[in-house]
Design a protein around this motif. Sequence first.
Motif, PDB file in Angstrom:
ATOM      1  N   ARG A 283       0.835  -1.201   0.000  1.00 27.80           N
ATOM      2  CA  ARG A 283       0.000   0.000   0.000  1.00 27.80           C
ATOM      3  C   ARG A 283       0.870   1.251   0.000  1.00 27.80           C
ATOM      4  O   ARG A 283       2.054   1.240   0.348  1.00 27.80           O
ATOM      5  CB  ARG A 283      -0.925   0.016   1.213  1.00 27.80           C
ATOM      6  CG  ARG A 283      -1.953  -1.109   1.253  1.00 27.80           C
ATOM      7  CD  ARG A 283      -3.026  -0.920   0.225  1.00 27.80           C
ATOM      8  NE  ARG A 283      -4.086  -1.919   0.359  1.00 27.80           N
ATOM      9  CZ  ARG A 283      -5.035  -2.116  -0.540  1.00 27.80           C
ATOM     10  NH1 ARG A 283      -5.074  -1.374  -1.634  1.00 27.80           N
ATOM     11  NH2 ARG A 283      -5.960  -3.052  -0.349  1.00 27.80           N
TER      12      ARG A 283
ATOM     13  N   GLN B 253       0.909   3.796   1.990  1.00 33.96           N
ATOM     14  CA  GLN B 253       1.475   4.174   3.279  1.00 33.96           C
ATOM     15  C   GLN B 253       2.794   3.461   3.537  1.00 33.96           C
ATOM     16  O   GLN B 253       3.764   4.073   4.015  1.00 33.96           O
ATOM     17  CB  GLN B 253       0.488   3.858   4.406  1.00 33.96           C
ATOM     18  CG  GLN B 253       0.988   4.235   5.803  1.00 33.96           C
ATOM     19  CD  GLN B 253       1.282   5.721   5.934  1.00 33.96           C
ATOM     20  OE1 GLN B 253       0.461   6.554   5.526  1.00 33.96           O
ATOM     21  NE2 GLN B 253       2.426   6.082   6.490  1.00 33.96           N
ATOM     22  N   ARG B 254       2.871   2.185   3.209  1.00 33.64           N
ATOM     23  CA  ARG B 254       4.109   1.436   3.440  1.00 33.64           C
ATOM     24  C   ARG B 254       5.235   1.975   2.547  1.00 33.64           C
ATOM     25  O   ARG B 254       6.394   2.058   2.966  1.00 33.64           O
ATOM     26  CB  ARG B 254       3.877  -0.055   3.175  1.00 33.64           C
ATOM     27  CG  ARG B 254       5.118  -0.925   3.384  1.00 33.64           C
ATOM     28  CD  ARG B 254       5.556  -0.988   4.850  1.00 33.64           C
ATOM     29  NE  ARG B 254       6.788  -1.738   4.974  1.00 33.64           N
ATOM     30  CZ  ARG B 254       6.880  -3.063   5.139  1.00 33.64           C
ATOM     31  NH1 ARG B 254       5.779  -3.799   5.173  1.00 33.64           N
ATOM     32  NH2 ARG B 254       8.046  -3.645   5.269  1.00 33.64           N
TER      33      ARG B 254
ATOM     34  N   ILE C 145       5.580   5.050   1.507  1.00 39.46           N
ATOM     35  CA  ILE C 145       6.022   6.309   2.104  1.00 39.46           C
ATOM     36  C   ILE C 145       6.921   6.030   3.308  1.00 39.46           C
ATOM     37  O   ILE C 145       7.941   6.703   3.509  1.00 39.46           O
ATOM     38  CB  ILE C 145       4.803   7.160   2.509  1.00 39.46           C
ATOM     39  CG1 ILE C 145       4.030   7.590   1.254  1.00 39.46           C
ATOM     40  CG2 ILE C 145       5.237   8.383   3.317  1.00 39.46           C
ATOM     41  CD1 ILE C 145       2.697   8.220   1.540  1.00 39.46           C
ATOM     42  N   GLU C 146       6.584   5.024   4.094  1.00 37.87           N
ATOM     43  CA  GLU C 146       7.419   4.656   5.240  1.00 37.87           C
ATOM     44  C   GLU C 146       8.797   4.175   4.779  1.00 37.87           C
ATOM     45  O   GLU C 146       9.809   4.476   5.421  1.00 37.87           O
ATOM     46  CB  GLU C 146       6.721   3.575   6.055  1.00 37.87           C
ATOM     47  CG  GLU C 146       5.466   4.074   6.769  1.00 37.87           C
ATOM     48  CD  GLU C 146       4.659   2.945   7.402  1.00 37.87           C
ATOM     49  OE1 GLU C 146       5.103   1.772   7.308  1.00 37.87           O
ATOM     50  OE2 GLU C 146       3.592   3.233   7.968  1.00 37.87           O
TER      51      GLU C 146
ATOM     52  N   GLY D  30       3.351  12.303  -0.648  1.00 40.20           N
ATOM     53  CA  GLY D  30       2.854  11.756   0.615  1.00 40.20           C
ATOM     54  C   GLY D  30       3.874  11.879   1.726  1.00 40.20           C
ATOM     55  O   GLY D  30       3.514  12.046   2.898  1.00 40.20           O
ATOM     56  N   TRP D  31       5.166  11.789   1.373  1.00 40.25           N
ATOM     57  CA  TRP D  31       6.218  12.034   2.368  1.00 40.25           C
ATOM     58  C   TRP D  31       6.371  13.535   2.623  1.00 40.25           C
ATOM     59  O   TRP D  31       6.481  13.968   3.776  1.00 40.25           O
ATOM     60  CB  TRP D  31       7.550  11.459   1.884  1.00 40.25           C
ATOM     61  CG  TRP D  31       8.664  11.651   2.869  1.00 40.25           C
ATOM     62  CD1 TRP D  31       8.959  10.858   3.939  1.00 40.25           C
ATOM     63  CD2 TRP D  31       9.605  12.736   2.892  1.00 40.25           C
ATOM     64  NE1 TRP D  31      10.030  11.365   4.623  1.00 40.25           N
ATOM     65  CE2 TRP D  31      10.450  12.524   4.009  1.00 40.25           C
ATOM     66  CE3 TRP D  31       9.823  13.850   2.094  1.00 40.25           C
ATOM     67  CZ2 TRP D  31      11.486  13.396   4.341  1.00 40.25           C
ATOM     68  CZ3 TRP D  31      10.859  14.727   2.415  1.00 40.25           C
ATOM     69  CH2 TRP D  31      11.671  14.491   3.524  1.00 40.25           C
TER      70      TRP D  31
ATOM     71  N   ASP E 202       4.347  15.772   5.272  1.00 41.37           N
ATOM     72  CA  ASP E 202       4.732  15.774   6.689  1.00 41.37           C
ATOM     73  C   ASP E 202       6.137  16.332   6.910  1.00 41.37           C
ATOM     74  O   ASP E 202       6.611  16.354   8.054  1.00 41.37           O
ATOM     75  CB  ASP E 202       4.683  14.346   7.246  1.00 41.37           C
ATOM     76  CG  ASP E 202       3.259  13.840   7.384  1.00 41.37           C
ATOM     77  OD1 ASP E 202       2.387  14.632   7.789  1.00 41.37           O
ATOM     78  OD2 ASP E 202       3.024  12.657   7.080  1.00 41.37           O
TER      79      ASP E 202
ATOM     80  N   SER F 280      -5.953   3.696   0.269  1.00 38.22           N
ATOM     81  CA  SER F 280      -4.932   4.743   0.278  1.00 38.22           C
ATOM     82  C   SER F 280      -5.521   6.130   0.016  1.00 38.22           C
ATOM     83  O   SER F 280      -4.772   7.101  -0.119  1.00 38.22           O
ATOM     84  CB  SER F 280      -3.847   4.433  -0.765  1.00 38.22           C
ATOM     85  OG  SER F 280      -3.178   3.237  -0.453  1.00 38.22           O
TER      86      SER F 280
ATOM     87  N   HIS G  75      -7.087   8.233   1.914  1.00 39.47           N
ATOM     88  CA  HIS G  75      -6.890   9.287   2.920  1.00 39.47           C
ATOM     89  C   HIS G  75      -5.561  10.010   2.705  1.00 39.47           C
ATOM     90  O   HIS G  75      -5.451  11.199   3.016  1.00 39.47           O
ATOM     91  CB  HIS G  75      -6.948   8.694   4.327  1.00 39.47           C
ATOM     92  CG  HIS G  75      -5.806   7.759   4.647  1.00 39.47           C
ATOM     93  ND1 HIS G  75      -5.719   6.483   4.123  1.00 39.47           N
ATOM     94  CD2 HIS G  75      -4.712   7.914   5.433  1.00 39.47           C
ATOM     95  CE1 HIS G  75      -4.625   5.895   4.563  1.00 39.47           C
ATOM     96  NE2 HIS G  75      -3.994   6.737   5.359  1.00 39.47           N
ATOM     97  N   ILE G  76      -4.574   9.308   2.153  1.00 35.79           N
ATOM     98  CA  ILE G  76      -3.284   9.959   1.885  1.00 35.79           C
ATOM     99  C   ILE G  76      -3.431  10.942   0.727  1.00 35.79           C
ATOM    100  O   ILE G  76      -2.928  12.068   0.788  1.00 35.79           O
ATOM    101  CB  ILE G  76      -2.208   8.907   1.583  1.00 35.79           C
ATOM    102  CG1 ILE G  76      -2.018   7.982   2.793  1.00 35.79           C
ATOM    103  CG2 ILE G  76      -0.888   9.587   1.211  1.00 35.79           C
ATOM    104  CD1 ILE G  76      -1.071   6.831   2.543  1.00 35.79           C
TER     105      ILE G  76
END
Length: 300
Positions: free
Chosen positions: A83, A85-86, A88-89, A118-119, A122, A219, A221-222
Amino acid sequence: MNRSDFAELYPFESHFIPIKGLRYHYLDEGRGAPLLMLHGNPTWSFYFRRLVLAFRENYRVIVPDHMGCGLSDKPDETQYDFRLQRRIEDLDALIAHLNLGQKITLVLHDWGGMIGLGWAVDHLDRIDRLIIMNTAGFFPPKSKTIPQRLRLLRTPNPIMDRAVLYLNLFARASILMAPRRRLEPKVRAGLLAPYDTPHNRLATLKFVQDIPLDDRDPSGHIVARVDGQLQRMAQRPVMLIWGAHDFVFDRVYFDEWRRRVPHAEAHWLPEAGHYLLEDAPDKIIGLIQKFLRQNPMPLT
């Protein structure tokens, strides 16, 4: 994957970092202000090879391979959730590992756009400039629907899943999108090399299945958060470079970017398609060089 088939086009040293038991590959060439280049689907760091060669004399050029792509590990679904989010992590882990002391210029293409933005949402204080190519930072504009071929792949379906995994349908179709000429055999070999078995093609399928169309998608919400912060992010110098012959990120997306970021320097390339760095590399290198010179990084 036989690297010798394209080694002369990819003369770079490989680097790896471990992320949750998996190896994440990246290039780290040159010294100076960091240019962080993020590829899409189904490309990999090979796609940015000409930019690496052009800019490593004056910049520190960093190009990761998203997990499941390029020379990074090829996990299965029990090891990795594929996904946004992963991803971006993963990018955050790489940036933390590199301990970059200067602000970053992001160079974004396709899925790399949403991963990078997405990164960035923040870490706005870490971003210096944005170079955006055939990607999105928002849901499909109201006048736009995703092409039927992507819609068919996006919903898990045994027939379409097998076509991607066993026939390499997505990656093979993508290399045919050059508007005027077929890619040279060694270039085709390089682009396809990481996706040489059904297992190694899983990421190309999962990227499509994770395309967010609205905030109800996993995904979504991102994307909604990036969309909401886009004006703040775009306070930095922004350049849009667009390959005109793109059946997904077409003129509608280009115009939407120009509407949302009216101060952006914008270039529409009628001679290029989705793989614009294959179609017009010298022109794009010149545009980026000029943009970086005209928007120098602050001394403090």
